[in-house]
Design a protein around this motif. Structure first.
Motif: not given
Length: 353
Positions: A196-200, A240-251, A336-345
């Motif tokens: 994932f891209v970082t810096g900006r 658990e959504n099987a159709d999910l791709k490139d998901a991410a999250f952030e607090i 920019k927010c919402g993509r700090k962590h890749l959505l993995t276990k």
């Protein structure tokens, strides 16, 4: 806001009790905790890097390198639990990020790296990388951490897209000519790794710097175990959504009341949904909104407004703080927010330790 209201109610109760007289001792029972109660305020969390990074940001802002397009980020690219400070002087093609890390009690410049003021971070490969695509050619580099500093692991070049112009096709690894098979073999560990891209991420406004330094990395101490588990459960359900791709999250604290929300980017496509989970008294509730062109949203700390801008420049705005969004214009403090962590276990567990 909710926390302040609760404090006001408790104080009012204390005043009424004192007015009733002291002739009889009253037994005071503490109110049960709810999902609105935190361990502490984010600004009360002390982290060893905060003062140094704040000083570096203010110093850069007053330097000749600073421009209106300068931004910065905080990302733990050394995987030691402490974020690195990544300063992006501009978004020009030749602009490299200036990367600082805490080494004990000292801040060190551990790399100058990237292009367009950003770079890729590959957690599983323990590497950072970038590539630049020119007229018929691609050039780039990957670096790995060696004795505390990032050093070149592999550089690459190919001009395969110049074939139609009659150019002699070359594949190079570390400036040596190689076959296509050797070229792909050398890059395979990095190309297959999730990046994932970082810096900006943050602009250089005062409110943005304050949020990044004193809010963004404090949630592990602020949130109680019950709150962390509630967010884990919601993220696991999304995963658990099987159709999910490139998901991410952030607090992110979208109303700056000291109680954060969780922003989930369900993908990087233009029609990807952004789901925002927030605490109610005894439950987690959700609102949905559209996304920016990269799948996330923007948040303006000064106005307490979050917004998304599509490919046509149309902006949609929301506020959890009651701000009137009808005449909203972004300030100099946004992120920019919402993509700090890749959505993995693994990242879910790590984010809520």
């Amino acid at each position: 806001m909710t926390i302040n209201k609760k404090i006001s109610i408790l104080m009012a109760g204390a005043v009424l009790s004192s007015c009733a007289g002291c002739s009889k001792t009253q037994k005071v029972e503490s109110l049960p905790l709810t999902l609105l109660d935190t361990n502490m305020a984010p600004q009360d969390v002390e982290l060893k890097w905060q003062k140094d990074y704040e000083a570096l940001l203010n110093s850069f802002k007053n330097s000749e390198q600073y421009s209106e397009s300068s931004m910065f980020d905080l990302t733990d690219i050394t995987d030691d639990g402490t974020p690195e400070l990544i300063i992006s002087p501009s978004d020009d093609v030749s602009s490299q990020c200036i990367i600082y890390s805490m080494m004990g009690t000292v801040t060190e410049n551990i790399a100058n790296f990237g292009s367009y003021g950003q770079f890729d971070y590959l957690p599983a490969a323990g590497a950072i990388g970038y590539s630049y695509k020119g007229d018929g050619f691609v050039v780039g580099e990957y670096q790995t951490l060696q004795e505390g500093f990032f050093q070149q692991a592999v550089s690459f070049y190919n001009n395969s897209e110049s074939a139609s112009s009659g150019a002699v096709i070359k594949y190079q690894i570390n400036t040596d000519d190689v076959t296509l098979a050797k070229y792909e073999e050398a890059l395979q560990p990095y190309k297959e790794a999730t990046a994932f891209v970082t810096g900006r991420k943050y602009t250089f406004g005062d409110d943005a710097i304050k949020y990044a330094i004193y809010y963004s990395e404090s949630w592990g101490s602020v949130l109680r175990d019950e709150q962390k588990q509630a967010f884990r459960d919601r993220l696991s359900a999304v995963l658990e959504n099987a159709d999910l791709k490139d998901a991410a999250f952030e607090i992110v604290d979208l109303d700056l009341n000291g109680l954060p929300e969780m922003v989930v980017s369900t993908g990087i496509l233009t029609d990807s949904q952004v789901r925002i989970f927030y605490f109610d008294t005894n439950d987690v509730k959700e609102i949905d909104c559209s996304c920016d062109t990269d799948g996330g949203i923007h948040y303006d700390m000064t106005s307490k407004v979050f917004y998304a801008t599509d490919f046509y420049g149309e902006m949609k705005c929301w506020s959890m703080a009651g701000t009137d969004v009808s005449s909203f214009t972004p300030s100099e403090s946004s992120m920019k927010c919402g993509r700090k962590h890749l959505l993995t276990k693994e990242s879910i567990e790590k984010a809520f330790m």
